[in-house]
Design an enzyme around this catalytic site. Structure first.
Site, PDB file in Angstrom:
ATOM      1  N   HIS A 173      29.008   1.368  25.178  1.00 23.59           N
ATOM      2  CA  HIS A 173      29.257   1.357  23.901  1.00 23.59           C
ATOM      3  C   HIS A 173      28.828   0.164  23.228  1.00 23.59           C
ATOM      4  O   HIS A 173      29.497  -0.860  22.871  1.00 23.59           O
ATOM      5  CB  HIS A 173      31.037   1.199  23.909  1.00 23.59           C
ATOM      6  CG  HIS A 173      31.522   1.504  22.544  1.00 23.59           C
ATOM      7  ND1 HIS A 173      32.748   2.289  22.250  1.00 23.59           N
ATOM      8  CD2 HIS A 173      31.198   1.462  21.294  1.00 23.59           C
ATOM      9  CE1 HIS A 173      33.086   2.518  21.073  1.00 23.59           C
ATOM     10  NE2 HIS A 173      32.026   1.983  20.566  1.00 23.59           N
ATOM     11  N   HIS A 226      26.323  -0.914  19.598  1.00 23.63           N
ATOM     12  CA  HIS A 226      25.774  -0.768  18.166  1.00 23.63           C
ATOM     13  C   HIS A 226      24.642  -1.513  18.172  1.00 23.63           C
ATOM     14  O   HIS A 226      24.760  -2.832  17.988  1.00 23.63           O
ATOM     15  CB  HIS A 226      26.925  -0.893  17.062  1.00 23.63           C
ATOM     16  CG  HIS A 226      28.270  -0.113  17.306  1.00 23.63           C
ATOM     17  ND1 HIS A 226      28.260   1.129  16.758  1.00 23.63           N
ATOM     18  CD2 HIS A 226      29.388  -0.253  17.824  1.00 23.63           C
ATOM     19  CE1 HIS A 226      29.414   1.841  16.993  1.00 23.63           C
ATOM     20  NE2 HIS A 226      30.028   0.972  17.650  1.00 23.63           N
ATOM     21  N   LEU A 227      23.565  -0.979  18.135  1.00 29.43           N
ATOM     22  CA  LEU A 227      22.354  -1.617  18.013  1.00 29.43           C
ATOM     23  C   LEU A 227      21.846  -1.669  16.789  1.00 29.43           C
ATOM     24  O   LEU A 227      20.775  -2.326  16.237  1.00 29.43           O
ATOM     25  CB  LEU A 227      21.155  -0.871  18.793  1.00 29.43           C
ATOM     26  CG  LEU A 227      21.560  -0.971  20.225  1.00 29.43           C
ATOM     27  CD1 LEU A 227      20.324  -0.523  21.385  1.00 29.43           C
ATOM     28  CD2 LEU A 227      21.542  -2.731  20.704  1.00 29.43           C
ATOM     29  N   ASP A 254      31.329   8.121  17.253  1.00 24.79           N
ATOM     30  CA  ASP A 254      32.066   7.023  17.183  1.00 24.79           C
ATOM     31  C   ASP A 254      31.968   5.969  15.914  1.00 24.79           C
ATOM     32  O   ASP A 254      30.697   6.407  15.195  1.00 24.79           O
ATOM     33  CB  ASP A 254      31.560   5.873  18.346  1.00 24.79           C
ATOM     34  CG  ASP A 254      32.238   4.700  18.264  1.00 24.79           C
ATOM     35  OD1 ASP A 254      33.365   4.541  18.483  1.00 24.79           O
ATOM     36  OD2 ASP A 254      31.554   3.506  17.989  1.00 24.79           O
ATOM     37  N   HIS A 313      36.174   8.659  19.816  1.00 21.27           N
ATOM     38  CA  HIS A 313      37.023   7.679  19.069  1.00 21.27           C
ATOM     39  C   HIS A 313      38.162   7.917  18.495  1.00 21.27           C
ATOM     40  O   HIS A 313      38.196   9.086  17.629  1.00 21.27           O
ATOM     41  CB  HIS A 313      35.778   7.119  17.886  1.00 21.27           C
ATOM     42  CG  HIS A 313      36.383   6.066  16.852  1.00 21.27           C
ATOM     43  ND1 HIS A 313      36.016   4.769  16.679  1.00 21.27           N
ATOM     44  CD2 HIS A 313      37.575   6.516  16.022  1.00 21.27           C
ATOM     45  CE1 HIS A 313      36.650   4.517  15.630  1.00 21.27           C
ATOM     46  NE2 HIS A 313      37.619   5.374  15.286  1.00 21.27           N
ATOM     47  N   ASP A 331      31.914  -2.275  23.067  1.00 22.67           N
ATOM     48  CA  ASP A 331      31.916  -1.824  21.457  1.00 22.67           C
ATOM     49  C   ASP A 331      31.248  -3.214  20.603  1.00 22.67           C
ATOM     50  O   ASP A 331      31.713  -3.485  19.662  1.00 22.67           O
ATOM     51  CB  ASP A 331      33.276  -1.831  20.971  1.00 22.67           C
ATOM     52  CG  ASP A 331      33.389  -1.006  19.756  1.00 22.67           C
ATOM     53  OD1 ASP A 331      32.416  -0.764  19.138  1.00 22.67           O
ATOM     54  OD2 ASP A 331      34.502  -0.787  19.028  1.00 22.67           O
ATOM     55  N   PRO A 387      34.922  -3.446  10.120  1.00 25.51           N
ATOM     56  CA  PRO A 387      35.248  -3.644  11.586  1.00 25.51           C
ATOM     57  C   PRO A 387      34.428  -4.094  12.574  1.00 25.51           C
ATOM     58  O   PRO A 387      33.175  -3.205  12.274  1.00 25.51           O
ATOM     59  CB  PRO A 387      36.353  -2.596  11.801  1.00 25.51           C
ATOM     60  CG  PRO A 387      35.916  -1.540  11.134  1.00 25.51           C
ATOM     61  CD  PRO A 387      35.011  -1.979   9.841  1.00 25.51           C
ATOM     62  N   GLY A 388      34.881  -4.796  13.310  1.00 23.02           N
ATOM     63  CA  GLY A 388      33.521  -4.959  14.621  1.00 23.02           C
ATOM     64  C   GLY A 388      33.287  -6.372  14.941  1.00 23.02           C
ATOM     65  O   GLY A 388      33.381  -7.171  14.122  1.00 23.02           O
TER      66      GLY A 388
HETATM   67  O1  DOR Z   1      35.209  -1.991  15.146  1.00 21.83           O
HETATM   68  C1  DOR Z   1      34.313  -1.080  15.135  1.00 21.83           C
HETATM   69  N1  DOR Z   1      33.179  -1.329  14.614  1.00 21.83           N
HETATM   70  N2  DOR Z   1      34.856  -0.003  15.585  1.00 21.83           N
HETATM   71  C2  DOR Z   1      34.193   1.080  15.553  1.00 21.83           C
HETATM   72  O2  DOR Z   1      34.490   2.185  15.895  1.00 21.83           O
HETATM   73  C3  DOR Z   1      32.723   1.070  14.874  1.00 21.83           C
HETATM   74  C4  DOR Z   1      32.064  -0.217  15.091  1.00 21.83           C
HETATM   75  C5  DOR Z   1      30.968  -0.490  14.069  1.00 21.83           C
HETATM   76  O3  DOR Z   1      29.955   0.256  13.943  1.00 21.83           O
HETATM   77  O4  DOR Z   1      30.965  -1.493  13.403  1.00 21.83           O
END
Ligand code: DOR
Length: 429
Positions: free
Chosen positions: A61, A63-64, A153, A180, A306, A324-325
């Site tokens: 998981h 995110h690039l 996701d 997700h 994540d 978020p993230g």
């Molecule tokens: O916190 C998150 N950030 N949850 C996700 O499902 C997506 C991710 C994002 O792409 O920033």
């Protein structure tokens, strides 16, 4: 090949096998493990006394952000962060722009990562076109292009009919759908976990039931269709219990948990610091205990980061408008090793062997440390402590929630396809 022809030898390492830990040397040449034993020598020798040597970690998981959000991360900076975290493979999430919903974008990501060459980037693809939840992607063409994991996701697939059809297609192909779990109608405007802290702060909450309803629905769709499903970033005690029961019923489900959901609680949001805003949100200590129980009893199959980089100008804004993230790749081992009281064998199972199998890349990652295997290897200390600093991240973004925290566990060396890409905590390029 004679033992002295090895290019690289780790001496006196604590080698992690499924059966236990064995102290010995590991020799590497031409991309492969060419020796496991004692008294091995070669061109470059690294003293690994006191360090664990395992198959490289696999992140289900990541995110690039490339293509589309290169100001937050690129395939190159994300690959470097992954290598520094001990990862030899990462599954690239499809919420790029354009999204990974067609063969052209998937091939772009794979090609770019091959040029970088710091780890294998395995593209996932969307379940629905544009992740809009309305129309299925061309599964067969994407499968033909080598995609094995499909997910929307960032969004859960809301429509049960779409999800049912996706499972029916996937059953006939050798692929897995990764969900997700979020009923979005219940989380509109949410900033954090719906609970005491959220009520005290007076901000909109993200209730546990929004995750659990979708976990429940999809378990029932798996029961109906017989197709496998992987549950992404589970965060609540109720979700763990639902997956536990589904597994007891013999259903083909797997589940992951993130380091941050094992280590951080919702009360961190009390200062409205958006670095702690994540989706699903940080929950309560009772949820953490349940997630840990799931890790220990095997309900949880994998730990996945994540890793979600966000550029400062987008993240450093009022919490309700911040995305978020949080970052995860470079700190995963340390955070998990600090939070969990499990054996190193179980740790490697969660970080390498199981995720490699779930992602369908077990022919080259998460392999035994044995002669003839592709040399995808991580060498790490389970006792070294270090202070996390957002200023020292290889990631292009700085949104680590662990800034200023001391964690135990550090990756020292990473070998990708036989090449030493992290040498004494430094990426070689
Ligand atoms: O916190 C998150 N950030 N949850 C996700 O499902 C997506 C991710 C994002 O792409 O920033």
């Amino acid at each position: 090949m004679s033992k002295s022809a090895a290019e690289l030898v780790f001496q006196n390492a604590s080698i992690v096998h499924p059966t236990g830990v064995e102290v010995g040397d590991v020799a590497i040449a031409a991309g492969l493990i060419v020796g496991v034993g004692s008294g091995l020598t070669g061109k470059k020798i690294i003293d690994a006394t006191g360090l664990h040597l395992s198959s490289g970690f696999v992140d289900l998981h990541t995110h690039l952000r490339e293509p589309g959000k290169e100001e937050a991360e690129t395939i190159e900076t994300g690959s470097r962060a992954a290598a520094l975290g001990g990862y030899t493979a990462v599954i690239a999430m499809p919420n790029t722009d354009p999204s990974q919903d067609c063969v052209a974008v998937v091939n772009f990501v794979r090609q770019k990562a091959t040029e970088v060459g710091l780890c294998e980037v395995v593209p996932s693809a969307c379940i629905t076109v544009g992740r809009r939840g309305e129309q299925l992607v061309p599964f067969a063409a994407l499968h033909e292009a080598g995609v094995r994991i499909f997910t929307d996701d960032g969004n859960g697939v809301q429509d049960p009919l779409i999800m049912r059809r996706a499972l029916e297609y996937s059953r006939d192909l050798d692929i897995v759908l990764a969900q997700h779990c979020e009923v979005s109608r219940l989380t509109e405007g949410a900033v954090m976990h719906e609970g005491e802290c959220c009520s005290a702060l007076g901000v909109p909450g993200w209730p546990s039931i929004a995750e659990e309803l979708m976990v429940h629905r999809d378990i029932e769709l798996v029961r109906l269709t017989g197709a496998p499903m992987h549950f992404l970033h589970l965060s609540t005690a109720g979700s763990v219990e639902l997956v536990r029961r589904a597994k007891a019923d013999g259903l083909p489900v797997t589940a992951e948990v993130t380091p941050h959901h094992l280590a951080l609680t919702d009360d961190l949001l009390v200062g409205f610091d958006s670095v702690f805003k994540v989706n699903p949100p940080l929950r309560t200590s009772a949820d953490i205990e349940a997630l840990k129980d799931g890790v220990v009893d095997g309900t949880i199959d994998a730990i996945a980061t994540d890793h979600a980089p966000h550029a400062a100008h987008t993240k450093d804004v009022p919490i309700d408008s911040a995305p978020p993230g949080m970052l995860g790749l470079e700190t995963a081992l340390g955070v998990v090793n600090t939070a969990l009281d499990i054996s190193v064998v179980r740790l490697v199972e969660l970080l390498s062997w199981n995720p490699a199998r779930i992602a369908g890349i077990q022919d080259r990652h998460g392999r035994p440390i044995a002669v003839g295997e592709v040399a995808n290897i991580s060498v790490w200390s389970s006792t070294a402590t270090w202070n996390v600093s957002r200023n020292e991240m290889a990631s292009k973004s700085k949104n680590t929630p662990y800034h200023g925290m001391k964690i135990r566990g550090k990756v020292k060396y990473t070998v990708f396809n036989g090449e030493l890409v992290v040498d004494n905590e430094r990426a070689v390029r």
